[in-house]
Design a protein around this motif. Structure first.
Motif, short mmCIF file in Angstrom:
data_model
loop_
_atom_site.label_atom_id
_atom_site.label_comp_id
_atom_site.label_asym_id
_atom_site.label_seq_id
_atom_site.Cartn_x
_atom_site.Cartn_y
_atom_site.Cartn_z
N GLU A 1 0.66 -1.24 0.03
CA GLU A 1 -0.12 0.02 0.14
C GLU A 1 0.96 1.14 -0.07
N PRO A 2 0.53 2.15 -1.20
CA PRO A 2 1.61 3.36 -1.00
C PRO A 2 1.29 4.07 0.13
N LEU A 3 2.39 4.91 0.64
CA LEU A 3 2.20 5.72 1.59
C LEU A 3 1.96 7.08 1.13
N LEU A 4 0.59 7.46 1.23
CA LEU A 4 0.05 8.65 0.87
C LEU A 4 -0.14 9.57 2.20
N TYR A 5 0.96 10.05 2.52
CA TYR A 5 1.26 11.01 3.96
C TYR A 5 2.35 11.87 3.52
N HIS A 6 2.22 13.24 4.54
CA HIS A 6 3.58 13.72 4.49
C HIS A 6 4.55 13.17 5.25
N TRP A 7 5.38 12.67 4.17
CA TRP A 7 6.58 11.65 5.10
C TRP A 7 8.18 12.45 5.02
N PHE A 8 8.23 13.62 4.65
CA PHE A 8 9.54 14.11 4.59
C PHE A 8 10.25 14.05 6.02
N THR A 9 9.43 14.35 7.14
CA THR A 9 10.02 14.29 8.38
C THR A 9 10.58 12.82 8.84
N TYR A 10 9.96 11.93 8.42
CA TYR A 10 10.66 10.49 8.39
C TYR A 10 11.66 10.31 7.88
N ALA A 11 11.97 10.89 6.52
CA ALA A 11 12.97 10.68 5.60
C ALA A 11 14.21 11.56 6.35
N HIS A 12 14.00 12.59 7.18
CA HIS A 12 14.76 13.24 7.83
C HIS A 12 15.19 12.37 8.77
N LEU A 13 14.41 11.74 9.80
CA LEU A 13 14.85 11.14 10.77
C LEU A 13 15.50 9.79 10.17
N ALA A 14 15.15 9.19 9.24
CA ALA A 14 15.81 8.00 8.63
C ALA A 14 17.33 8.37 8.35
N SER A 15 17.33 9.44 7.71
CA SER A 15 18.77 10.14 7.25
C SER A 15 19.76 10.38 8.38
N ALA A 16 19.01 10.92 9.40
CA ALA A 16 19.91 11.03 10.55
C ALA A 16 20.36 9.98 11.45
N SER A 17 19.62 8.96 11.33
CA SER A 17 19.78 7.47 11.82
C SER A 17 21.08 6.98 11.01
N TRP A 18 20.85 7.12 9.84
CA TRP A 18 21.97 6.48 8.77
C TRP A 18 23.44 7.38 9.16
N VAL A 19 23.45 8.61 9.39
CA VAL A 19 24.50 9.23 9.11
C VAL A 19 25.18 9.05 10.88
N THR A 20 24.26 9.09 11.86
CA THR A 20 25.10 9.18 13.14
C THR A 20 25.08 7.48 13.63
N GLY A 21 24.30 6.74 13.15
CA GLY A 21 24.31 5.58 13.80
C GLY A 21 23.32 5.08 14.85
N ILE A 22 22.76 6.22 15.20
CA ILE A 22 21.71 6.13 16.39
C ILE A 22 20.30 5.71 15.79
N GLU A 23 19.93 4.73 16.74
CA GLU A 23 18.52 4.12 16.50
C GLU A 23 17.49 5.07 16.33
N PRO A 24 16.55 4.73 15.49
CA PRO A 24 15.42 5.89 15.27
C PRO A 24 14.69 6.14 16.55
N MET A 25 14.50 5.04 17.48
CA MET A 25 13.64 5.37 18.73
C MET A 25 14.37 6.39 19.52
N VAL A 26 15.62 6.22 19.59
CA VAL A 26 16.33 7.21 20.49
C VAL A 26 16.50 8.57 19.92
N LEU A 27 16.52 8.76 18.47
CA LEU A 27 16.13 9.94 18.04
C LEU A 27 15.17 10.65 18.06
N GLN A 28 13.77 9.87 17.77
CA GLN A 28 12.52 10.38 17.86
C GLN A 28 12.08 10.83 19.29
N LEU A 29 12.35 10.00 20.26
CA LEU A 29 11.86 10.16 21.55
C LEU A 29 12.72 11.10 22.41
N ARG A 30 14.13 11.26 22.07
CA ARG A 30 15.04 12.07 22.77
C ARG A 30 15.85 13.11 22.13
#
Length: 209
Positions: free
Chosen positions: A26-55
């Motif tokens: 099912e295609p993601l029909l939602y404003h998803w740029f925020t999650y792309a930002h968090l995902a790329s931050a996780s790639w660059v830093t190696g920090i898990e998405p949960m830690v990034l999002q919650l802290r």
């Protein structure tokens, strides 16, 4: 909504174009740029998405919003005190809840909402400079095509980060156009141009993104 936001961050970290994690294919029909930002931050830093999002991720976003709102207040009033009042007013915009907050603690209103909604926060961070650029365009200050290009880039970013900001902006710009036409008997071309750009971005977000 925490697990929903986290699932979408995980989706953007592993798949492109994104789909709904809960429904395969099912295609993601939602404003998803925020999650792309968090995902790329996780790639660059190696920090898990949960830690990034919650802290971690919300802290610089909220700090940036405070600064940009303060700059907006300063640009409108011409005084630093106006900027400080704008920042404080944003924090106190939502009524206080002295009984129960998100974690059964004191609810601090506006910034509490920003912490709980990554899309709201990221969208606000991108929408604040839209307002600053529009202040110059609507006042017909110099800047030429550069400011229009910057406005277009920011509107596209807001479109993908939190599309619900666009109809609010469109309503404000429409009001400027109507008031200028009725009261001053003239067409406010910068407001009309910005309204056209906003309408185009909103239509794209609704029918394509």
């Amino acid at each position: 909504d925490v697990m929903y936001h986290l699932a979408l961050t995980g989706e953007l970290k592993n798949h492109m174009p994104p789909t709904v994690p809960m429904v395969q294919g099912e295609p993601l029909l939602y404003h998803w740029f925020t999650y792309a930002h968090l995902a790329s931050a996780s790639w660059v830093t190696g920090i898990e998405p949960m830690v990034l999002q919650l802290r971690l991720a919300m802290v610089p976003m909220i700090a940036g919003i405070v600064v940009l709102v303060g700059v907006t207040g300063w640009r409108i009033t011409g005084r630093w005190a106006g900027g400080a009042l704008a920042a404080v007013g944003t924090a106190l915009l939502q009524s206080r809840n002295l009984y129960q907050g998100t974690n059964w603690e004191l609810d601090f209103g506006g910034f509490d909402t920003l912490w709980r909604s990554p899309t709201q926060t990221f969208g606000a961070l991108l929408f604040a400079p839209v307002v600053i650029v529009l202040l110059d365009l609507l006042r017909r200050r110099s800047g030429g095509a550069g400011r229009w290009v910057l406005l277009g880039v920011l509107l596209v970013a807001v479109m993908g980060a939190k599309a619900t900001y666009l109809p609010l902006l469109g309503a404000g710009l429409g009001l400027v156009v109507v008031v200028e036409a009725v009261v001053r008997r003239r067409i406010h071309r910068p407001a009309l141009g910005a309204l056209g750009m906003t309408t185009g971005c909103f239509a794209f977000s609704q029918f394509i993104l």
